[in-house]
Each structure stands twice: as C-alpha cells, then as structure tokens.
Design a protein around this motif. Sequence first.
Motif, PDB file in Angstrom:
ATOM      1  N   GLN A  77       0.849  -1.201   0.000  1.00  0.00           N
ATOM      2  CA  GLN A  77       0.000   0.000   0.000  1.00  0.00           C
ATOM      3  C   GLN A  77       0.884   1.250   0.000  1.00  0.00           C
ATOM      4  OE1 GLN A  77      -3.669  -0.134   2.494  1.00  0.00           O
ATOM      5  NE2 GLN A  77      -2.895   1.752   3.404  1.00  0.00           N
ATOM      6  N   GLU A 185      -3.582  -1.025  18.388  1.00  0.00           N
ATOM      7  CA  GLU A 185      -4.806  -1.303  17.636  1.00  0.00           C
ATOM      8  C   GLU A 185      -5.642  -2.361  18.324  1.00  0.00           C
ATOM      9  OE1 GLU A 185      -3.238  -0.931  13.049  1.00  0.00           O
ATOM     10  OE2 GLU A 185      -4.111  -2.805  13.736  1.00  0.00           O
ATOM     11  N   GLU A 235      -6.360  -2.936  11.617  1.00  0.00           N
ATOM     12  CA  GLU A 235      -7.574  -2.116  11.459  1.00  0.00           C
ATOM     13  C   GLU A 235      -7.708  -1.708   9.997  1.00  0.00           C
ATOM     14  OE1 GLU A 235      -7.469   1.137  14.187  1.00  0.00           O
ATOM     15  OE2 GLU A 235      -7.896  -0.166  15.904  1.00  0.00           O
ATOM     16  N   ARG A 236      -8.931  -1.819   9.496  1.00  0.00           N
ATOM     17  CA  ARG A 236      -9.166  -1.548   8.069  1.00  0.00           C
ATOM     18  C   ARG A 236      -8.847  -0.102   7.705  1.00  0.00           C
ATOM     19  NH1 ARG A 236      -9.604  -5.059   4.060  1.00  0.00           N
ATOM     20  NH2 ARG A 236     -10.437  -4.099   2.204  1.00  0.00           N
ATOM     21  N   ASN A 237      -9.090   0.818   8.665  1.00  0.00           N
ATOM     22  CA  ASN A 237      -8.825   2.224   8.315  1.00  0.00           C
ATOM     23  C   ASN A 237      -7.329   2.493   8.113  1.00  0.00           C
ATOM     24  OD1 ASN A 237      -7.976   2.254  10.915  1.00  0.00           O
ATOM     25  ND2 ASN A 237      -9.663   3.500  11.717  1.00  0.00           N
ATOM     26  N   ARG A 238      -6.449   1.614   8.663  1.00  0.00           N
ATOM     27  CA  ARG A 238      -5.007   1.764   8.401  1.00  0.00           C
ATOM     28  C   ARG A 238      -4.579   0.942   7.195  1.00  0.00           C
ATOM     29  NH1 ARG A 238      -1.640   3.113  13.308  1.00  0.00           N
ATOM     30  NH2 ARG A 238      -3.124   3.123  15.007  1.00  0.00           N
ATOM     31  N   GLN A 240      -6.203  -0.884   3.988  1.00  0.00           N
ATOM     32  CA  GLN A 240      -7.353  -1.231   3.137  1.00  0.00           C
ATOM     33  C   GLN A 240      -6.958  -2.294   2.118  1.00  0.00           C
ATOM     34  OE1 GLN A 240      -6.409   2.433   2.821  1.00  0.00           O
ATOM     35  NE2 GLN A 240      -7.218   2.437   4.907  1.00  0.00           N
ATOM     36  N   THR A 250     -14.370  -4.167   9.663  1.00  0.00           N
ATOM     37  CA  THR A 250     -13.480  -3.132  10.219  1.00  0.00           C
ATOM     38  C   THR A 250     -12.041  -3.635  10.299  1.00  0.00           C
ATOM     39  OG1 THR A 250     -13.700  -3.823  12.525  1.00  0.00           O
ATOM     40  CG2 THR A 250     -15.381  -2.283  11.691  1.00  0.00           C
ATOM     41  N   GLN A 251     -11.835  -4.908   9.988  1.00  0.00           N
ATOM     42  CA  GLN A 251     -10.491  -5.495  10.114  1.00  0.00           C
ATOM     43  C   GLN A 251     -10.038  -6.146   8.797  1.00  0.00           C
ATOM     44  OE1 GLN A 251      -8.451  -6.132  13.158  1.00  0.00           O
ATOM     45  NE2 GLN A 251      -9.688  -4.495  14.089  1.00  0.00           N
ATOM     46  N   THR A 252      -8.728  -6.073   8.562  1.00  0.00           N
ATOM     47  CA  THR A 252      -8.132  -6.716   7.383  1.00  0.00           C
ATOM     48  C   THR A 252      -7.251  -7.871   7.867  1.00  0.00           C
ATOM     49  OG1 THR A 252      -8.064  -4.594   6.235  1.00  0.00           O
ATOM     50  CG2 THR A 252      -6.594  -6.308   5.392  1.00  0.00           C
TER      51      THR A 252
END
Length: 579
Positions: A77, A185, A235-238, A240, A250-252
């Motif tokens: 990413q 997290e 965490e998905r917001n960190r 994607q 909400t999780q990857t």
Amino acid sequence: MWRPPRRLPRPLRRAAAGGPGRRLLLSTPIFYANGPPHIGHLYSALLADALLRHRRLRAAGPARLCTGTDEHGLKIQQAAAAAGTSPAELCERVSGLFRQALTQAGVAYTDFTRTSEPRHRRAVSHFWGALRDGGVLYKGSYEGWYCTPEESFLPESQLAEGTDAQGRPCKVSLETGHEVHWTKEENYMFRLSAFRDPLQNWLRDNPRAIFPDPFYQCVLRWLDEDLPDLSVSRERNRLQWGIPVPSDPTQTIYVWVDALVNYLSVVGYPESHGAWWPAVHHVVGKDILKFHALYWPALLLAAGLEPPERILVHSHWTVRGQKMSKSLGNVVDPSVCVGQYGVDGFRYFLLRQGVPERDCDYYDEKVVKLVNSELADALGGLMNRSTAPSINPSNTYPRFSEACFPKVLGSEEARGTGRACVEDYKLVAAVASLPAQVDSYFEGFQIYKALECIAQCVRQTNGFFQRHKPWKLDRRDAAEQLWLDTILHVTLECLRVYGTLLQPVVPHTADKLLSRLAVGPGERDLSGLTFLARYDGKPCPFEGRQLGPDTGILFHRLGKLETMKKRKQEAQVPDKQLL
Ligand code: MSP
C-alpha cells in the motif's frame, strides 16, 4: 481457555518424504510485489526448480512447483502511494516482472498464484473461518513495534537504536535495520502460545522436517522461548489493501496469514487440497523461517490440517560483502545476469556457490571464473576434445575393450593387453558411485555438494584423457586403435553420466551434451542410468551408435567483464527503473 491436542494425530508421525510414486508439491515463497526481483529471490526459486527437475528425473511421482506474488499489506500500500500509483496497478506490473524473471531463468513452475486473485481470497476467507470455528481467535487490544518492510510486530529483544531517513534517533529492527513504529490497535489475536506442545511434538517426531539441521535446532530453541499470541488482523482504516476479516469489515486479515494460505489455495483449498496436502516441501530463506516453521504449522493445526512435510531453508546472498539493498544501490538484477552469463551459466553459479547453511557473497568476477573453469573449460573442453572429428572420425560411440581395461587391474587374462592404470580405476569407481551420491545430496538439500562432486569427476575425467593422450595413438595399429576407442568410450560414458545428472541445474547445456552423445529422450532419466556396462560384462546400448550432430562449442567462455558490463547497462529494462 482453549487447549490444542497434546499429541498430533497418527498420520503426522510419518517417515522420510518424497518416496517413489508419491505426489509432491514444491513451493517457493511468494514474492512481495513492491519492487523488482533480485538474485536472492531467484535463488529461492532456483533451488525449488532444481529439486523439481531432479525429482522428475527420478520419475518419483507427480510433482508441482508453485510460486507467485504476495500482493497485500501495508508495505505494498505504501510503495504504491510512493510511486503515485494504485496498489492494484503496482502489483500487476511487479507480478509480471517476477513471472518474466522466473521464466527467463528457466524456473519450470507449474502454478503462479497472485494473492489478489479471487480463488485465493476465497481460500483465505475459508481458512479464517476454520480458525474462528476452532476457537483459536480472540479480539484484543494489541500494541507493539511494527516493522512494515518485515510486515511484523517485533519484541524488544529484536530491536536496536538507529536513525531514521532524516538522521533522527529511532528504534530499528535488529535483524534488518528497518525503522519500526509504535502501533496500538484492536486486532484479532491467534492463540499461538497454546501451540508450543503440538509444535514440539511435531518436530520431535519429524527430525527432518526442517532442513538443514542448524535451522531445525534454531526453531527448537525458539520453542523454548517466549511464544506470545500473534496479531492476525489490522484495522481496516489503516490497511485497506488486503482481504477483509469475514463478518468484521473493520479489520483486514494480516498479510502473513493471507500469504501463507497460498500454499493451500494453489491445491484447491478448501475443496480438493487433500490430493496434495500435506505432501509439500517449502523452500524458504532464513529470514522467513519463523513464519513457516512456527506460525504456519500452528495455524494449520488450528485449522484442522497437518503441518508441511519439510521446510528447506537457505541463507542469503550478499554483494561484495554487503547486504543487498535499494538504498546501497547494490541490488543485483537477475535478468541482467541471465543476459550476461546465459541462463545455464547463471543457474550453475547460484546453485554451485550457494550454501544453504551460510551466507554467500556475490560478485561478477566470481561468476566468470567459476563458469569459465567448470562449464566452458572442464566440461565443454572434455566434450569437444572427445568428439572432435580428428580423434573420432567415424563420429560414433566407440567400442570398449575389456582387454585394454580389464575388470581387475593386472589380471592374468589381460596380462600384456591391459592399458588402464590405478587412477583410471579410481575414476570408474568415482563415476559409478556419482548418481547415488548426487541423489543423496539433492535429498539432503545440498545441491552445491552434488555439483561439487560432479565437478570433481569432470576434473578426474580430464586427467584420464590427458594422461593417455589419445591424439598421439596410431590408428593404423590395431592394438592402439582398440585402446583409443576404449579411452573415448570411457570418456563418453562419463560425459553421459554428467549430462544426465546436470539436467536439473543446466538444462540447456545438458540437453546439448546429451544430444551430441545421441542419448535419446527416453534415455535421460536417473532410474535407468547405467555407467560403463561393458566394464561389468554387460551390453552397452550406446556402443557403435552414430553420435548426434556437432552443434559446436558446448558452453562459450565468458568474455571480459567490461564488455559484459556494457551489455548489462544496455539490458536495463526501463519498466524496472520506475520502481
Ligand atoms: N512475501 C514473503 C514470503 C511469503 S511466503 C508465504 C517474502 N517475500 S520476499 O520477496 O521478501 O522474499 C522472497 C524470498 O527471497 C525469501 O525466501 C527470501 O529469503 C529470499 N531472499 C530475499 N533476499 C535474499 C537474499 N539477499 N539472498 C537470498 N535470498 C533472499 O518474504
């Protein structure tokens, strides 16, 4: 509290792997798609490729070689963001470069998995479900030092003081020197701590599961140390760019769990993997041993599957004594090397010089010296000299005379006609035992030793040829002619064995050599490999056969480094400079 079984199910206590008729899945690690391939990546792949090719020669049963690209995670990413592109575009491009580099180096992979493929995503989601159903996941707040290039949380014991890109003090990974960041997290955790006993049992019952032995010992030591639970999501917001946790968007899923499952998705998990699993041998670099020898077997056990049969570990290549790194600008591009030294020249170098137990140093002069002396001069010279029209005008596989080379040195029957000396008998004994020796070195993941033995025999054969100077023998004299033919017969028999045994490492050169000796496609495997049958009083199917066409020098000597370096610059692929 959840507890795994103390003992493994019966089938796990199994015998040595790779027997005849069995299926085998060989794997390379899947390569991070954040940068172009280098020779370290190629080395992992070549080891697996040589094992596959050797196994095929033994006709030991169906085998596959899987490889691919590891495309998810923070590292990719961030690399995409830095390159001003999307992760999907970056992966598409880099994955293509890996495919190209492997193909160019003759890596005969049967499967190439990209972790962004739907079939793999499906397998990972299913695997997650199996972990969840097994009760080995729990949600917890996790904090620790995260190393993005290693995609791993590191304990204090693996940290050192260093400086960041701006020269400010920071914490770095002890092993790789990369900066780490404090991360806090909510994550899903995997109960790795509960797997100490099952892992110890697995290793105790399978002492050859991790090879070479120093790495096996290293894993045993890790199991005596702290074995904390493993964070298996971000965490998905960190993050994607990855596969979402099923039923918790909400999780990857942690990139290592995602990546390891490629070994299952490639054989059709969750539907049809049973035909191949767990007959799998993973080839991995030492830097990723913990992931393969601790986390992966524990995850498999937790998901109700068996650990892999073997993990074959290799060390690293340095370049002129330094670690290979983008920042030092010393990364060696395999496609340039293949262009410079030829596919076989470069394969031979890496596999002959690479010692799994210890790091090896790369520099161009070393490649030139080794390849010229062993492939061009010793092997190529021997073939050219023993098949030259001046010495073998009939262009046939000459006959062998028992009178000239009796089974027993100095025997009564051959008194007066025997021409062979003690060294010649030593040569015959060495070559006769070579196939078994090579076999056991391949089985023991010591390909470099197999090549060392072959090179030693080639030297001995050159000594034999040189000692008896067949070019000085007088063809008009029947006795001399008989000895000349015998010398050539023995030499070609030796060459035939070397050509056969070298196929897994230098396939093109071996093919050229065997074709010149008129060895047919059905006569090139190891199961039917004979040597000097006539010496044992048996018929030799090659004797009297017309040799194959002369296709010239077996292996061209490598030229001056300056010329090659110029070629190297010209070979730079513009696409790679963008990365
Ligand atoms: N993506 C992970 C592997 C996941 S497998 C489920 C990864 N990728 S990697 O691209 O960084 O490394 C791939 C292989 O290259 C590893 O076996 C690694 O040890 C090897 N090498 C990377 N640098 C190396 C050298 N300098 N020398 C030899 N091999 C090294 O790790």
